[in-house]
Design an enzyme around this catalytic site. Structure first.
Site, PDB file in Angstrom:
ATOM      1  N   ASN A  38       0.837  -1.333   0.093  1.00 40.82           N
ATOM      2  CA  ASN A  38       0.014   0.034   0.153  1.00 40.82           C
ATOM      3  C   ASN A  38       0.753   1.077   0.145  1.00 40.82           C
ATOM      4  OD1 ASN A  38      -1.815   2.071   0.519  1.00 40.82           O
ATOM      5  ND2 ASN A  38      -3.030   0.820   1.800  1.00 40.82           N
ATOM      6  N   ASP A  39       0.955   1.791  -1.227  1.00 34.27           N
ATOM      7  CA  ASP A  39       1.931   2.757  -1.467  1.00 34.27           C
ATOM      8  C   ASP A  39       1.508   4.121  -0.486  1.00 34.27           C
ATOM      9  OD1 ASP A  39       3.948   2.335  -3.125  1.00 34.27           O
ATOM     10  OD2 ASP A  39       2.642   2.305  -4.848  1.00 34.27           O
ATOM     11  N   CYS A  40       0.277   4.188   0.014  1.00 33.67           N
ATOM     12  CA  CYS A  40      -0.337   5.210   0.609  1.00 33.67           C
ATOM     13  C   CYS A  40      -0.153   5.087   2.072  1.00 33.67           C
ATOM     14  CB  CYS A  40      -1.601   5.489   0.036  1.00 33.67           C
ATOM     15  SG  CYS A  40      -1.612   5.886  -1.703  1.00 33.67           S
TER      16      CYS A  40
END
Ligand code: BGC
Ligand code: NOJ
Length: 837
Positions: free
Chosen positions: A486-488
């Site tokens: 999850n890049d965020c």
């Protein structure tokens, strides 16, 4: 409501009205020359790299939508009326319209004023050019006198510079027009040895290369002055905006047809043979003329098209299914496989949501994409693996992205996404299971592309695992780094300034925040390593002991027991600190506070650890996996798919990062992030719950959502990255179609886990976990050079459980089709049922 329909026989999606909710696109090209083409002929083309070698312009985020493309105009010279056979850009209402997006080609057909047109656009295999085959038919009772105009706008190669550096670019455009071929040669005089050309099979009445002359000042592509007046200006561009337009006169008697071919191409000349004569500034065209002449012949164009069809027949023939569900069949046999090939070619670079000037090839993304196409193009998968591994760092970590043109790691983004290395383990093991190519493990591969740093690929894998072992946090869980899958989820970036990158602005020391997701992924990849090493240890397979010493490992070959132990230690840590009672937790933040737990008000439960931990086998035998998946069903599932987490973050949390920057229901903040849904499908098959797995599969299957066209809005033939979640005002609306890990993972979920046909080291496993309503299915799978015809019977209507297998008429124990089969075709019959005792 629908905007078209599938034509499975021809492997096409047929769009029956031009005004789709969004442009519905397709891709052209499969090797080095690529194009995007929408259902109204919008889009652009490039050679290898969408940023650095852009052939034509496209203006993103424009109004009207989808401006710029491969345009044609027809003009009735008797009445002066003109129109676009692809509807855009004139938007003159057509009597008939149809767009057929197929495998690597698009055909747009329409009819107006008695003139029927069909334009077939594709890239011949092995060529760096695209063909537009336009067929005009006079369907009216009287003779017609038509003008046909083509129109493209050239990009000055570097798409980013082209869109920003006007003070220079308005002065550098250069053209040549010779024998009706329009050459775009901006910068050819200096450091470029390549040019673009736009050719036409017919004698020209005129041409245009200056945009303003063609359109008329302050006019748009919808009403070019040249088309309106029927007179080309025959002028040559110097600077400003170079375009290419041919003008052809066509007189057709009633019932008569004519074909016109246009070629848009890219060509490179040897550096020392760029000009002809050598001391001039004129392009040497001797090298390109034979290509142009060849493809302007319709027999050659037809042959190239037939070859393209054969290419796709072969590829898509490698795994086919005939099940009771039409959506499954067409996604597996056609569109999902096709989309995985597109993600192989494009990674996340160029789509209608990715501008082609942003991201390079993602390390994580490309490794996962490979899981979907490895059986289709194993040789290219091998090459991709070696490219990826060469961007790994000595620490075992990896550059998060690399540039396709240079294959070098990208310094702007750097490394430190702590899940990255594990995807390489999954990719390499999938590749070996598919091909039996153990030799790849011996292949010397550098670190960070540094010559001299090579070690066998196998050691790269060892370092992948070690990377996590070297980075454990306070609970013994893996440190998250800049982000995990999850890049965020940016637990080390407390960003309070607009415009800062959440991924690269790291302002915490990164020694505290931990990821349960990476822990689950670690268990999965360490178990894969253990399986792999077990086979290396046994002399019978692949690398023997003596071979491994030959390959010069710079640290010890760790025994399989090491990886099994590492996996089970991590599993214990997950149970101690990553299990919340009803589901797996998500992470610990920089303050050591838990995330994804009933202790949280927002972000209490996340999808990713439920999927990955159960896939890794956690809790499968003791009911805890079932609990976790039941929690997913209860808290996260919606009719449009499973959302990423709940409750959505209602405000921005400094310590959580980009995830909470999105309005609730979109993207990582509780959107239906489709990439993660197949993890739950696979997890459900681990529990034998085929009905549920398939239900989830169908909820996001684009074909099954076709009827929801007005809500879904994106193409019904490919997956989108995201469907708005239940907190969003537009719940059910898709975005970011085409370039997403969703393609590969859904393909894996349906083909390997629901239909249950998967490559293993020792053979082809057939272990379906299907809906109980199915009475069976049939499939064909090419595996290690043999064709397996698989027939599955489900007389007792169970979801899972093979009770009998027959191979070529004889009963065989278990459900593994062994490797030592004779060449040719084999019939595998499987019966599902309730096992006795
Ligand atoms: C997106 C992510 C994406 C990341 C890439 C974010 O804005 O939400 O999906 O992976 O950018 O840097
Ligand atoms: C898209 C990125 O390409 C992918 O690597 C990432 O895992 C997802 N977004 C989730 O953030």
């Amino acid at each position: 409501m629908r905007f078209g329909h599938f034509d499975d026989e021809r492997r096409e999606y047929v769009i029956t009205r031009p005004d789709t909710p969004l442009p519905w696109i397709n891709y052209l090209g499969s090797e080095s020359y690529f194009g995007l083409i929408s259902n109204t002929a919008g889009g652009y083309s490039f050679y290898k790299d969408a940023r650095l070698r852009r052939l034509t312009r496209y203006r993103y985020n424009n109004s009207p939508l989808d401006m710029g493309g491969r345009y044609l105009y027809l003009r009735d010279n008797q009445t002066g009326k003109y129109w676009s056979p692809s509807w855009m850009p004139t938007r003159v209402k057509l009597d008939e319209y149809e767009c057929r997006h197929g495998m690597g080609y698009t055909i747009i057909q329409s009819k107006l004023n008695g003139i029927r047109t069909s334009t077939r656009t594709f890239v011949p295999l092995g060529q760096s050019l695209e063909l537009w085959q336009l067929t005009l038919t006079n369907d009216s009772a009287s003779d017609s006198d038509l003008s046909v105009f083509s129109a493209i706008e050239f990009c000055l190669w570097d798409a980013n510079d082209d869109a920003t550096n006007f003070q220079r670019n308005y002065s550098i455009g250069q053209m040549e027009i010779v024998d009706g071929v329009i050459y775009h040669k901006t910068e050819y005089r200096e450091r470029r040895d390549h040019f673009a050309y736009f050719a036409c099979s017919e004698d020209l009445v005129g041409y245009d290369t200056i945009r303003e002359d063609f359109l008329g000042s302050y006019r748009g592509w919808n009403e070019p002055q040249v088309v309106e007046s029927g007179k080309s200006s025959n002028t040559e561009a110097h600077g400003w905006q170079p375009i290419g337009s041919h003008h052809v006169n066509v007189k057709l008697k009633a019932g008569e047809s004519k074909q016109i071919i246009f070629i848009l191409g890219y060509h490179e000349n040897p550096k020392d043979d760029k000009f002809d004569p050598p001391d001039s500034q004129t392009i040497n065209k001797r090298t390109v003329m034979p290509i142009i002449k060849r493809f302007l012949k319709s027999e050659e164009a037809d042959q190239a098209f037939a070859d393209l069809r054969t290419y796709w027949d072969n590829l898509l023939g490698k795994y086919t299914v005939s099940s009771p569900d039409a959506h499954t069949n067409r996604m597996v046999n056609i569109w999902n496989a096709y989309q995985t090939m597109i993600t192989f070619n494009m990674s996340r670079s160029a789509s209608y949501f990715e501008s082609g000037i942003g991201r390079g090839m993602g390390f994580r993304d490309s490794n996962q994409d490979l899981l979907g196409f490895v059986h289709l193009i194993p040789e290219r998968a091998r090459e991709r693996i070696l490219d990826l591994a060469a961007t790994q760092l000595p620490s075992g970590g990896a550059y998060h992205q690399y540039q396709p043109l240079t294959k070098r790691g990208n310094n702007d983004v750097g490394s430190g996404f702590n899940d990255d290395p594990h995807w390489l383990v999954l990719a390499v093991t999938a590749y070996i299971k598919e091909t039996g190519d153990w030799g790849i493990l011996n292949q010397p591969v550098p670190y960070d592309n540094q010559p001299g740093s090579e070690t066998p690929l196998f050691e790269h894998l060892q370092r992948c695992i070690q990377y996590t072992l070297d980075r454990l946090g306070p609970h013994g869980l893996p440190l998250i780094g800049r982000a995990d899958w999850n890049d965020c989820l940016n637990l080390n970036c407390f960003s309070d300034s607009p415009g800062q990158s959440f991924q690269t602005t790291t302002n915490k020391d990164g020694k505290v925040a931990e990821s349960v997701f990476i822990a689950g992924l670690f268990v999965l990849s360490a178990r894969e390593m253990a399986e792999l090493v077990k086979r290396i240890e046994s002399d019978a397979l692949g690398l023997s002991k003596s071979q491994t010493s030959k390959v010069n490992l710079t640290f010890d070959l760790r025994p399989s027991t090491f990886y099994m132990q590492a996996a089970s230690d991590m599993e214990s840590t997950i149970w101690s600190h990553g299990w919340d009672g009803e589901w797996f937790r998500r992470a610990y933040d920089d303050f050591r506070r838990v995330l994804g737990s009933k202790e949280n008000d927002e972000g209490r439960i996340f999808i990713e650890p439920q999927g990955i931990c159960v896939m890794a086998g956690l809790g499968v035998d003791d009911g805890r996996a079932q609990k976790a998946l039941d929690s997913v069903e209860m808290h996260l599932a919606t009719p449009h798919g499973i959302v990423l987490q709940q409750p959505a973050f209602s405000k921005y949390y400094l310590h959580l990062g980009e995830i909470s920057s999105y309005p609730p229901g979109y993207k990582e903040n509780a959107g239906i992030f489709c990439h993660t849904n197949p993890w739950i499908m696979i997890a459900e098959t681990r529990l034998g719950r085929g009905d549920r797995a398939f239900d989830y599969y169908t909820r996001i299957n684009p074909s099954a959502r076709e009827e929801l066209g007005e809500l879904h809005r994106c193409e019904p033939y490919v997956y989108s990255q995201m469907i708005a979640g239940k907190d969003a005002p537009t719940h059910g609306e898709a975005k970011n179609s085409w370039l997403t890990g969703t393609a590969a993972w859904n393909y894996v979920a349906i083909t390997q886990w629901i239909l249950g046909i998967r490559a293993e080291y020792d053979g082809l496993r057939v272990d379906p976990c299907i809906p109980s309503a199915w009475d069976g299915f049939e499939a064909t799978r090419t595996f290690r050079g043999r064709v397996m015809r698989i027939v599955v019977h489900n007389p007792e209507r169970v979801c899972k459980g093979v009770v009998k297998m027959m191979m070529d008429g004889s009963v065989v124990e278990g459900n593994l089709v062994p490797l030592d089969l004779a060449a040719g075709e084999h019939l595998i019959e499987i019966w599902l049922g309730v096992k006795n005792g």
